[in-house]
Write an enzyme that holds these catalytic residues in place. Sequence first.
Site, PDB file in Angstrom:
ATOM      1  N   ARG A  90       0.875  -1.046  -0.055  1.00  0.00           N
ATOM      2  CA  ARG A  90       0.017  -0.008  -0.156  1.00  0.00           C
ATOM      3  C   ARG A  90       0.856   1.236  -0.037  1.00  0.00           C
ATOM      4  O   ARG A  90       0.286   2.329   0.013  1.00  0.00           O
ATOM      5  CB  ARG A  90      -1.064   0.009   1.057  1.00  0.00           C
ATOM      6  CG  ARG A  90      -0.433  -0.050   2.444  1.00  0.00           C
ATOM      7  CD  ARG A  90      -1.409   0.041   3.729  1.00  0.00           C
ATOM      8  NE  ARG A  90      -0.811   0.282   4.965  1.00  0.00           N
ATOM      9  CZ  ARG A  90      -1.285   0.216   6.229  1.00  0.00           C
ATOM     10  NH1 ARG A  90      -2.575   0.466   6.242  1.00  0.00           N
ATOM     11  NH2 ARG A  90      -0.450   0.556   7.283  1.00  0.00           N
ATOM     12  N   HIS A 160      -8.662  -3.972   2.867  1.00  0.00           N
ATOM     13  CA  HIS A 160      -8.876  -3.259   4.028  1.00  0.00           C
ATOM     14  C   HIS A 160      -9.866  -2.221   3.847  1.00  0.00           C
ATOM     15  O   HIS A 160      -9.817  -1.153   4.113  1.00  0.00           O
ATOM     16  CB  HIS A 160      -7.667  -2.888   4.515  1.00  0.00           C
ATOM     17  CG  HIS A 160      -7.741  -2.231   6.073  1.00  0.00           C
ATOM     18  ND1 HIS A 160      -8.288  -1.335   6.730  1.00  0.00           N
ATOM     19  CD2 HIS A 160      -6.966  -2.722   7.220  1.00  0.00           C
ATOM     20  CE1 HIS A 160      -8.048  -1.288   7.768  1.00  0.00           C
ATOM     21  NE2 HIS A 160      -7.156  -2.157   8.218  1.00  0.00           N
ATOM     22  N   ASP A 205     -11.650  -4.629  17.220  1.00  0.00           N
ATOM     23  CA  ASP A 205     -10.786  -5.010  16.618  1.00  0.00           C
ATOM     24  C   ASP A 205     -10.725  -6.715  16.377  1.00  0.00           C
ATOM     25  O   ASP A 205     -10.142  -7.162  17.513  1.00  0.00           O
ATOM     26  CB  ASP A 205      -9.615  -4.458  16.717  1.00  0.00           C
ATOM     27  CG  ASP A 205      -8.316  -4.742  15.801  1.00  0.00           C
ATOM     28  OD1 ASP A 205      -7.074  -4.203  15.864  1.00  0.00           O
ATOM     29  OD2 ASP A 205      -8.644  -5.338  14.735  1.00  0.00           O
ATOM     30  N   GLU A 264     -13.090  -6.223   6.651  1.00  0.00           N
ATOM     31  CA  GLU A 264     -12.190  -6.455   5.676  1.00  0.00           C
ATOM     32  C   GLU A 264     -12.009  -7.881   5.227  1.00  0.00           C
ATOM     33  O   GLU A 264     -11.958  -8.722   6.161  1.00  0.00           O
ATOM     34  CB  GLU A 264     -10.592  -5.946   6.296  1.00  0.00           C
ATOM     35  CG  GLU A 264     -10.755  -4.629   6.920  1.00  0.00           C
ATOM     36  CD  GLU A 264      -9.840  -4.698   8.197  1.00  0.00           C
ATOM     37  OE1 GLU A 264      -8.738  -5.155   8.059  1.00  0.00           O
ATOM     38  OE2 GLU A 264     -10.087  -3.962   9.014  1.00  0.00           O
TER      39      GLU A 264
HETATM   40  O1  TA6 Z   1      -7.362  -4.201  10.314  1.00  0.00           O
HETATM   41  C1  TA6 Z   1      -7.691  -3.815  11.792  1.00  0.00           C
HETATM   42  C2  TA6 Z   1      -6.170  -3.119  12.103  1.00  0.00           C
HETATM   43  O2  TA6 Z   1      -5.020  -4.286  12.077  1.00  0.00           O
HETATM   44  C3  TA6 Z   1      -6.238  -2.481  13.483  1.00  0.00           C
HETATM   45  O3  TA6 Z   1      -5.414  -3.073  14.373  1.00  0.00           O
HETATM   46  C4  TA6 Z   1      -5.484  -0.977  13.209  1.00  0.00           C
HETATM   47  O4  TA6 Z   1      -4.143  -1.030  13.313  1.00  0.00           O
HETATM   48  C5  TA6 Z   1      -5.817  -0.744  11.518  1.00  0.00           C
HETATM   49  O5  TA6 Z   1      -5.917  -2.072  11.107  1.00  0.00           O
HETATM   50  C6  TA6 Z   1      -5.181   0.266  10.827  1.00  0.00           C
HETATM   51  O6  TA6 Z   1      -3.945  -0.193  10.685  1.00  0.00           O
HETATM   52  P1  TA6 Z   1      -2.972   1.057  10.000  1.00  0.00           P
HETATM   53  O7  TA6 Z   1      -1.702   0.468   9.608  1.00  0.00           O
HETATM   54  O8  TA6 Z   1      -3.674   1.337   8.735  1.00  0.00           O
HETATM   55  O9  TA6 Z   1      -3.082   2.275  11.072  1.00  0.00           O
END
Ligand code: TA6
Length: 292
Positions: A90, A160, A205, A264
């Site tokens: 990403r 995501h 989460d 997701e």
């Molecule tokens: O998808 C959930 C997650 O893993 C959360 O734990 C939080 O960290 C979110 O992703 C966002 O992650 P990022 O690295 O985009 O801030």
Amino acid sequence: MNNGPHKSVINRAQGPGGFPVVVLEHASGYRLTISEYGGQVLSWIHPSERELLFVSPTAFFESGKAIRGGIPIVFPQFGKGSLPSHGFARTKKWKVVREQVRQDGPVAVGLRLQSDHSTEALWPYQFALELDVELSETLLIVLRIMNTGSEPFTCNSALHTYFAVGDVAQCHVVGLKGLSYVDFLNGRARCIEEGSELSVPGAMDRAYERSPEALAIHDRDRLCTFKITKDGFADTVVWNPGEEGAAALSDMPAAAWRSMLCVESGNVESAITVLPGEAHVSAQILRAEIQQ
Ligand code: TA6
């Protein structure tokens, strides 16, 4: 046959932060914007002009930083670990390798990311990712993970998706009942989902394991239902940072937690192994149903 008043068309433009974007317009009136940086869908707009995806108003659009919102591509690692959070796909520049405009079908774009010295310094495997995005009255995303090296590799992958909602406290997710999930806010405790409707009143989460192909998000505030259909993604993560969690993020206003919900499709608890010369294919179809 599309009888919409619009024409299907693909345009290139400069997006936020000067990142090149591809804009798909479908005859049905749906529109989509995808950034070459990250291969990330940034906007998916309903014919009523409603934006269906959330992008933080204070998201970074800077090379090397993840964009907070839309549909980030998670590869080869989910979450925190030896690599940057959610891996490096990403924060890399993808290449547009395909454009398809049909007046009697979807409008489509294909993007590709392949390993290079910078990725191999972080993760010592050769790979190529291909992302196919097809816009019609639905949004189809296909992610192909190809092993172009001589060694097997094991990885995570996920789409995501940040859904835009009116008030997350008035949303619920349907289709998770009876599933085992890992609660990341409770020391990775393993629990069983008891309810047929999962409400998200605040920070959450969770990774639901071996989730069904079809799930739905009901937004009672904006009278919208998102239908999610997936294949090749074993798990489903449900995430909202809550107010405190959002306040701790440098790229999201505290109050914005109410306006988004991440559901997701991913291979999170079930990592995937790809043998040399082989590919793993996964797909997700999104549909938005708005009660007019
Ligand atoms: O998808 C959930 C997650 O893993 C959360 O734990 C939080 O960290 C979110 O992703 C966002 O992650 P990022 O690295 O985009 O801030």
